[in-house]
Scaffold this motif. Sequence first.
Motif, mmCIF file in Angstrom:
data_model
loop_
_atom_site.group_PDB
_atom_site.id
_atom_site.type_symbol
_atom_site.label_atom_id
_atom_site.label_comp_id
_atom_site.label_asym_id
_atom_site.label_seq_id
_atom_site.Cartn_x
_atom_site.Cartn_y
_atom_site.Cartn_z
ATOM 1 N N GLN A 283 0.835 -1.192 0.000
ATOM 2 C CA GLN A 283 0.000 0.000 0.000
ATOM 3 C C GLN A 283 0.870 1.242 0.000
ATOM 4 O O GLN A 283 1.905 1.287 0.653
ATOM 5 C CB GLN A 283 -0.880 0.018 1.246
ATOM 6 N N GLU B 220 1.402 5.066 1.054
ATOM 7 C CA GLU B 220 0.992 5.915 2.171
ATOM 8 C C GLU B 220 1.302 7.366 1.864
ATOM 9 O O GLU B 220 2.327 7.673 1.273
ATOM 10 C CB GLU B 220 1.797 5.537 3.421
ATOM 11 N N ARG C 37 1.576 11.014 4.019
ATOM 12 C CA ARG C 37 1.572 11.601 5.359
ATOM 13 C C ARG C 37 1.480 13.111 5.240
ATOM 14 O O ARG C 37 2.255 13.729 4.522
ATOM 15 C CB ARG C 37 2.847 11.223 6.114
ATOM 16 N N TYR D 119 -7.801 6.486 6.829
ATOM 17 C CA TYR D 119 -6.655 7.215 7.359
ATOM 18 C C TYR D 119 -6.561 6.969 8.850
ATOM 19 O O TYR D 119 -7.493 6.450 9.479
ATOM 20 C CB TYR D 119 -6.770 8.718 7.065
ATOM 21 N N VAL E 12 -2.152 9.934 8.281
ATOM 22 C CA VAL E 12 -1.566 8.883 7.445
ATOM 23 C C VAL E 12 -2.688 8.296 6.593
ATOM 24 O O VAL E 12 -3.639 7.720 7.114
ATOM 25 C CB VAL E 12 -0.909 7.780 8.296
ATOM 26 N N ARG F 26 -3.870 5.815 3.518
ATOM 27 C CA ARG F 26 -3.473 4.612 2.771
ATOM 28 C C ARG F 26 -4.247 4.562 1.465
ATOM 29 O O ARG F 26 -5.455 4.530 1.476
ATOM 30 C CB ARG F 26 -3.731 3.369 3.605
#
Length: 130
Positions: A40, A42, A44, A119, A127, A129
């Motif tokens: 996955q 990510e 941020r 998230y 974060v 995904r």
Amino acid sequence: MKKKINRKDFLKAIIYLMLFPLLWVLNRMFKDHQRFGVRQKEIRLKNNLPQGFSISDEVILHKSEKQLNIYSSKCTHLGCKINRVDGEELVCPCHGSRYNSLGEPIKGPSLKALKKLDYSIENNEIVIRL
Ligand code: FES
């Protein structure tokens, strides 16, 4: 004395011989998919967003007093990247679809809501995904 092989047996043998490389390739593809395909991505972001919409390339965030919703910026019509906010509406640059703060289409041609993303908040970072 030579044994003659008939056409049917010959074709069977060819098929069996071709089956092994095919199985090897399929096995290799499956292993590569497990290794690379499930990973996955990510994103941020700092958790100090202003209220309203924020667009960050692949994601669109909508923060209100009560909640934070995060959507994919990919338009559900033909996949253009939504990159414009007009008041409380998102506008797709390609064919003009508009979405409300819940990601629902309020003007076509798009008929489906934007994809909502999961998230979590970690160390004052959002974060996401993909
Ligand atoms: Fe967004 Fe067509 S791709 S409206």
